[in-house]
Design a protein around this motif. Structure first.
Motif, PDB file in Angstrom:
ATOM      1  N   ARG A   1       0.852  -1.181   0.000  1.00 25.57           N
ATOM      2  CA  ARG A   1       0.000   0.000   0.000  1.00 25.57           C
ATOM      3  C   ARG A   1       0.885   1.227   0.000  1.00 25.57           C
ATOM      4  O   ARG A   1       2.040   1.179   0.419  1.00 25.57           O
ATOM      5  CB  ARG A   1      -0.881   0.025   1.249  1.00 25.57           C
ATOM      6  N   VAL A   2       0.320   2.334  -0.509  1.00 21.68           N
ATOM      7  CA  VAL A   2       1.015   3.596  -0.407  1.00 21.68           C
ATOM      8  C   VAL A   2       0.220   4.488   0.546  1.00 21.68           C
ATOM      9  O   VAL A   2      -1.014   4.519   0.489  1.00 21.68           O
ATOM     10  CB  VAL A   2       1.223   4.260  -1.793  1.00 21.68           C
ATOM     11  N   ASP A   3       0.924   5.120   1.472  1.00 24.01           N
ATOM     12  CA  ASP A   3       0.318   6.069   2.407  1.00 24.01           C
ATOM     13  C   ASP A   3       0.803   7.469   2.071  1.00 24.01           C
ATOM     14  O   ASP A   3       2.009   7.675   1.904  1.00 24.01           O
ATOM     15  CB  ASP A   3       0.765   5.764   3.848  1.00 24.01           C
ATOM     16  N   VAL A   4      -0.125   8.417   1.982  1.00 19.37           N
ATOM     17  CA  VAL A   4       0.238   9.812   1.728  1.00 19.37           C
ATOM     18  C   VAL A   4      -0.341  10.672   2.835  1.00 19.37           C
ATOM     19  O   VAL A   4      -1.553  10.621   3.072  1.00 19.37           O
ATOM     20  CB  VAL A   4      -0.308  10.293   0.362  1.00 19.37           C
ATOM     21  N   VAL A   5       0.521  11.402   3.538  1.00 20.34           N
ATOM     22  CA  VAL A   5       0.045  12.314   4.582  1.00 20.34           C
ATOM     23  C   VAL A   5       0.190  13.738   4.064  1.00 20.34           C
ATOM     24  O   VAL A   5       1.292  14.167   3.697  1.00 20.34           O
ATOM     25  CB  VAL A   5       0.855  12.152   5.892  1.00 20.34           C
ATOM     26  N   LEU A   6      -0.951  14.477   3.998  1.00 24.47           N
ATOM     27  CA  LEU A   6      -0.925  15.841   3.492  1.00 24.47           C
ATOM     28  C   LEU A   6      -0.729  16.838   4.626  1.00 24.47           C
ATOM     29  O   LEU A   6      -1.032  16.552   5.774  1.00 24.47           O
ATOM     30  CB  LEU A   6      -2.247  16.162   2.770  1.00 24.47           C
TER      31      LEU A   6
ATOM     32  N   VAL B   1       2.656   9.277  -7.712  1.00 24.08           N
ATOM     33  CA  VAL B   1       2.033  10.047  -6.637  1.00 24.08           C
ATOM     34  C   VAL B   1       2.816  11.338  -6.397  1.00 24.08           C
ATOM     35  O   VAL B   1       2.249  12.434  -6.330  1.00 24.08           O
ATOM     36  CB  VAL B   1       1.956   9.211  -5.333  1.00 24.08           C
ATOM     37  N   VAL B   2       4.142  11.210  -6.311  1.00 23.44           N
ATOM     38  CA  VAL B   2       4.978  12.385  -6.015  1.00 23.44           C
ATOM     39  C   VAL B   2       4.841  13.421  -7.126  1.00 23.44           C
ATOM     40  O   VAL B   2       4.655  14.614  -6.872  1.00 23.44           O
ATOM     41  CB  VAL B   2       6.452  11.960  -5.840  1.00 23.44           C
TER      42      VAL B   2
ATOM     43  N   ASP C   1       4.446  13.290   4.091  1.00 29.32           N
ATOM     44  CA  ASP C   1       5.064  11.975   4.025  1.00 29.32           C
ATOM     45  C   ASP C   1       4.413  11.167   2.913  1.00 29.32           C
ATOM     46  O   ASP C   1       3.193  11.213   2.717  1.00 29.32           O
ATOM     47  CB  ASP C   1       4.866  11.263   5.372  1.00 29.32           C
ATOM     48  N   VAL C   2       5.233  10.481   2.159  1.00 28.07           N
ATOM     49  CA  VAL C   2       4.734   9.517   1.177  1.00 28.07           C
ATOM     50  C   VAL C   2       5.525   8.236   1.415  1.00 28.07           C
ATOM     51  O   VAL C   2       6.744   8.259   1.428  1.00 28.07           O
ATOM     52  CB  VAL C   2       4.962  10.009  -0.270  1.00 28.07           C
ATOM     53  N   ALA C   3       4.808   7.118   1.650  1.00 24.78           N
ATOM     54  CA  ALA C   3       5.555   5.902   1.994  1.00 24.78           C
ATOM     55  C   ALA C   3       4.875   4.670   1.427  1.00 24.78           C
ATOM     56  O   ALA C   3       3.645   4.580   1.341  1.00 24.78           O
ATOM     57  CB  ALA C   3       5.681   5.785   3.513  1.00 24.78           C
ATOM     58  N   LEU C   4       5.683   3.702   1.048  1.00 19.40           N
ATOM     59  CA  LEU C   4       5.189   2.388   0.645  1.00 19.40           C
ATOM     60  C   LEU C   4       5.292   1.466   1.841  1.00 19.40           C
ATOM     61  O   LEU C   4       6.236   1.544   2.612  1.00 19.40           O
ATOM     62  CB  LEU C   4       6.076   1.817  -0.460  1.00 19.40           C
ATOM     63  N   ARG C   5       4.322   0.587   2.016  1.00 16.75           N
ATOM     64  CA  ARG C   5       4.421  -0.360   3.136  1.00 16.75           C
ATOM     65  C   ARG C   5       3.624  -1.619   2.848  1.00 16.75           C
ATOM     66  O   ARG C   5       2.731  -1.638   1.994  1.00 16.75           O
ATOM     67  CB  ARG C   5       3.922   0.289   4.428  1.00 16.75           C
ATOM     68  N   ARG C   6       3.957  -2.691   3.607  1.00 17.22           N
ATOM     69  CA  ARG C   6       3.145  -3.913   3.567  1.00 17.22           C
ATOM     70  C   ARG C   6       1.849  -3.616   4.312  1.00 17.22           C
ATOM     71  O   ARG C   6       1.813  -2.760   5.181  1.00 17.22           O
ATOM     72  CB  ARG C   6       3.860  -5.062   4.294  1.00 17.22           C
TER      73      ARG C   6
ATOM     74  N   LEU D   1      -4.602  11.526   6.068  1.00 16.67           N
ATOM     75  CA  LEU D   1      -3.952  10.384   5.428  1.00 16.67           C
ATOM     76  C   LEU D   1      -4.800   9.802   4.293  1.00 16.67           C
ATOM     77  O   LEU D   1      -6.013   9.631   4.423  1.00 16.67           O
ATOM     78  CB  LEU D   1      -3.728   9.299   6.496  1.00 16.67           C
ATOM     79  N   LEU D   2      -4.124   9.507   3.183  1.00 14.05           N
ATOM     80  CA  LEU D   2      -4.716   8.734   2.095  1.00 14.05           C
ATOM     81  C   LEU D   2      -3.982   7.411   2.051  1.00 14.05           C
ATOM     82  O   LEU D   2      -2.767   7.370   2.186  1.00 14.05           O
ATOM     83  CB  LEU D   2      -4.475   9.404   0.745  1.00 14.05           C
ATOM     84  N   SER D   3      -4.702   6.329   1.812  1.00 13.49           N
ATOM     85  CA  SER D   3      -4.033   5.033   1.735  1.00 13.49           C
ATOM     86  C   SER D   3      -4.673   4.246   0.605  1.00 13.49           C
ATOM     87  O   SER D   3      -5.896   4.232   0.472  1.00 13.49           O
ATOM     88  CB  SER D   3      -4.203   4.310   3.068  1.00 13.49           C
ATOM     89  N   ALA D   4      -3.849   3.586  -0.220  1.00 12.31           N
ATOM     90  CA  ALA D   4      -4.402   2.837  -1.344  1.00 12.31           C
ATOM     91  C   ALA D   4      -3.501   1.657  -1.680  1.00 12.31           C
ATOM     92  O   ALA D   4      -2.282   1.719  -1.486  1.00 12.31           O
ATOM     93  CB  ALA D   4      -4.531   3.750  -2.556  1.00 12.31           C
ATOM     94  N   PRO D   5      -4.107   0.568  -2.178  1.00 13.63           N
ATOM     95  CA  PRO D   5      -3.290  -0.572  -2.612  1.00 13.63           C
ATOM     96  C   PRO D   5      -2.553  -0.233  -3.916  1.00 13.63           C
ATOM     97  O   PRO D   5      -3.068   0.533  -4.728  1.00 13.63           O
ATOM     98  CB  PRO D   5      -4.319  -1.678  -2.834  1.00 13.63           C
ATOM     99  N   VAL D   6      -1.374  -0.809  -4.068  1.00  7.75           N
ATOM    100  CA  VAL D   6      -0.623  -0.579  -5.315  1.00  7.75           C
ATOM    101  C   VAL D   6      -0.128  -1.913  -5.838  1.00  7.75           C
ATOM    102  O   VAL D   6       0.039  -2.864  -5.078  1.00  7.75           O
ATOM    103  CB  VAL D   6       0.587   0.362  -5.070  1.00  7.75           C
ATOM    104  N   THR D   7       0.094  -1.957  -7.136  1.00  8.25           N
ATOM    105  CA  THR D   7       0.655  -3.176  -7.718  1.00  8.25           C
ATOM    106  C   THR D   7       2.118  -2.950  -8.100  1.00  8.25           C
ATOM    107  O   THR D   7       2.993  -3.662  -7.620  1.00  8.25           O
ATOM    108  CB  THR D   7      -0.165  -3.619  -8.955  1.00  8.25           C
ATOM    109  N   ASP D   8       2.380  -1.931  -8.894  1.00  7.50           N
ATOM    110  CA  ASP D   8       3.768  -1.624  -9.256  1.00  7.50           C
ATOM    111  C   ASP D   8       4.288  -0.566  -8.287  1.00  7.50           C
ATOM    112  O   ASP D   8       3.900   0.603  -8.349  1.00  7.50           O
ATOM    113  CB  ASP D   8       3.822  -1.112 -10.704  1.00  7.50           C
ATOM    114  N   ARG D   9       5.140  -0.985  -7.368  1.00  5.94           N
ATOM    115  CA  ARG D   9       5.561  -0.122  -6.273  1.00  5.94           C
ATOM    116  C   ARG D   9       6.193   1.186  -6.750  1.00  5.94           C
ATOM    117  O   ARG D   9       5.764   2.282  -6.385  1.00  5.94           O
ATOM    118  CB  ARG D   9       6.578  -0.855  -5.375  1.00  5.94           C
TER     119      ARG D   9
END
Lengths: 260, 313
Positions: B231-236, B277-278, B290-295, B262-270
């Motif tokens: 998932r990707v998390d974006v904090v505005l 997003v950036v 903050d923009v972050a990829l996570r499990r 916070l926005l959070s969404a599933p991603v396929t191609d990391r």
């Protein structure tokens, strides 16, 4: 059935003894609770002996009538203690641990009965001592005396298994309070304090048929005091045995049903 | 067979018209920690009570340490330890008195029961308080004593039913440490919990249980991977821009948490998702903290799996 289904019988005795010792250790931990339990019937005895007693139209001394009745009442009230102890264990989950151990299944109940019977013996000793101090005397000789004590303990034993059964049915300590209230009418709708012929007709009949009255009457006879009836011993044996014949298997079955 | 400590096949248990267990299957390898994860009422406690011979299943085959829990209950009891949801101790007795009593009920004999009680008190850091009645113990101490009581005979299989429910973080850490040290000694542990973190921390494998069945099974990583991957998390910086960002970003299935901006969404191609997003944020002039990829967290896995079974029902 495979041999590994049941706990070996050799463990039954030692497990029962361990469970009894557990209760004795609890007494050591809580001497105040033990004393309170012993003092309560003494207070009832003093109350009825001094406040209510006298002028009851009895042939003999009221104390000779009252003390055997109070001994029987003490045995009846033991039912409450049994119920509280059983539900407390069920509620705390400690019975679950016992049941998950490779111990004899019945030891939990045997330990409970042994400890409660010991406490009842102690209760009888104290009450008889206080009764003696108040002027009560047993006139029937040592054999009759022991017979009377035996009848009281037999009655207590029946109360004990009723208590175990009711506790297993109630399950929770909160529900015990409701059942406890029932012990009072059984205790007081008896001939512990007054003869049935001094009561209104229907009440007298109830009182006369109360198993506790049977025990009290037989004990009075064996002690050679007023209110006793010769030949009543059989009723004081038959009633508790009948109660046991019903409630012992019910309690055991109910305990087994914990695994359903 | 020898490497399997627990086998459950099609276990069923019915209370009135509710199925507490509805054909549950479970296999636990010897020497592992198995987490059983599920919401309240999923059947976790019923499962533990059946495994520890306290309850009989209505149907199904249940074997613990190579013995059938119904036909060979005594053999099973010789080989298990149980830590129930509520401390199963005699609260009025002291810690040592409790352990000695349970030791005698395991037929260790008086002397060995005493020695074993001392050993366990020392091991669980209770030696100083062994004389005190359990009522004077803190929650964590009580749980440790309870755990010690379930280990009198070094059981082959240990059941822990929500071992840390109701404990403060310190008590929880104490219990976790104890469980970890046990596993080193080769005991098989089956642990039920509502805390995903606990399963993640302690368990080698996890079974997610819902409505009396296992709905997913695997390692924590496998379960996370099975639920849609990363998932990707974006904090505005400004929560007011969340709406605009959702419309703008090249993402689908976006979840919004306004309190945390916070926005959070599933991603396929990391990497593509991250750079996409950036770039999109930069072009629109939306500031991100903050923009972050996570499990995915186990929480998300759990919600995903239990939601799915509700939809299926």
């Amino acid at each position: 059935m495979s041999t590994s289904t049941l706990t070996p019988m050799t463990h039954a005795l030692s497990d029962s003894w361990t469970m009894t010792r557990r209760e004795l250790a609890r007494w050591g931990r809580q001497p105040v609770a033990v004393v309170v339990n012993l003092v309560f019937p003494v207070m009832l005895l003093l109350m009825f002996g001094y406040l209510v007693g006298g002028g009851r139209g009895l042939s003999g001394d009221y104390v000779d009538y009252l003390v055997p009745g109070m001994l029987a009442l003490t045995m009846a009230f033991g039912l409450e203690g049994t119920m509280i102890a059983v539900t407390r264990d069920l509620d705390k989950g400690v019975v679950d641990r016992f049941r998950s151990l490779p111990m004899a299944n019945g030891a939990v109940l045997v330990g409970r009965s042994a400890a409660d019977m010991l406490q009842s013996v102690l209760g009888l000793v104290v009450m008889i001592g206080v009764g003696y101090a108040l002027g009560w005397r047993a006139h029937g000789g040592p054999g009759a005396f022991l017979g009377a004590v035996g009848l009281l303990l037999l009655f207590r034993f029946a109360m004990l298994w009723i208590g175990i059964f009711l506790a297993l049915v109630a399950g929770k300590p909160e529900l015990v309070q409701a059942v406890q209230i029932l012990v009072w009418p059984v205790g007081f709708l008896s001939n512990a304090f007054a003869t049935p012929d001094s009561m209104p007709g229907w009440l007298g009949t109830v009182v006369e048929w109360n198993p506790m009255s049977q025990t009290a009457t037989a004990v009075r006879d064996l002690f050679g005091g007023p209110g006793g009836e010769a030949g009543h011993v059989w009723a004081a044996v038959a009633w508790p045995l009948a109660l046991l014949a019903v409630f012992f298997p019910l309690a055991v079955a109910r305990f087994g049903r914990l695994s359903r | 067979m020898a490497d399997t400590a627990i086998t459950v096949e099609g276990a069923r248990k019915r209370y009135g018209n509710k199925n507490a267990l509805d054909g549950l299957d479970l296999t636990v390898a010897r020497g592992t920690v198995h987490g059983v994860l599920g919401p309240n009422g999923a059947g976790k406690t019923t499962l533990v009570r059946i495994l520890s011979t306290l309850l009989r299943p209505d149907a199904g085959r249940v074997e613990v340490a190579g013995h059938d829990v119904v036909a060979e209950a005594y053999a099973v009891r010789l080989r298990i330890g149980l830590l129930g949801q509520h401390a199963a101790l005699d609260e009025e007795l002291g810690g040592r008195q409790n352990l000695e009593m349970f030791g005698r009920l395991h037929h260790l004999g008086a002397r060995r029961a005493r020695a074993r009680a001392d050993e366990l008190l020392a091991r669980f850091d209770l030696a100083d308080t062994g004389r005190k009645p359990v009522t004077a113990y803190s929650g964590g101490m009580r749980r440790r004593l309870d755990l010690a009581a379930s280990l009198i005979t070094e059981p082959e299989v240990l059941f822990l039913d929500e071992p840390t429910t109701g404990l403060d973080p310190r008590g929880r850490a104490e219990v976790w440490d104890s469980v970890r040290s046990l596993v080193g000694a080769g005991t098989t542990v089956l642990l039920t919990t509502q805390y995903l973190e606990e399963a993640d921390q302690l368990a080698d494998r996890i079974s997610v249980v819902d409505a009396g069945r296992v709905v997913a099974d695997g390692t924590a990583d496998e379960l996370k991977a099975a639920t849609g991957g990363d998932r990707v998390d974006v904090v505005l910086r400004d929560a007011g821009q969340l709406g605009a960002a959702v419309a703008l970003l090249p993402l689908t299935g976006v979840r919004v948490d306004a309190d945390r901006r916070l926005l959070s969404a599933p991603v396929t191609d990391r990497m593509a998702a991250l750079s996409g997003v950036v770039r999109a944020l930069e072009e629109a002039g939306i500031e991100a903290e903050d923009v972050a990829l996570r499990r995915p967290t186990l929480d998300e896995v759990f919600l995903h799996l239990t939601d799915r079974t509700k939809e299926a029902a």
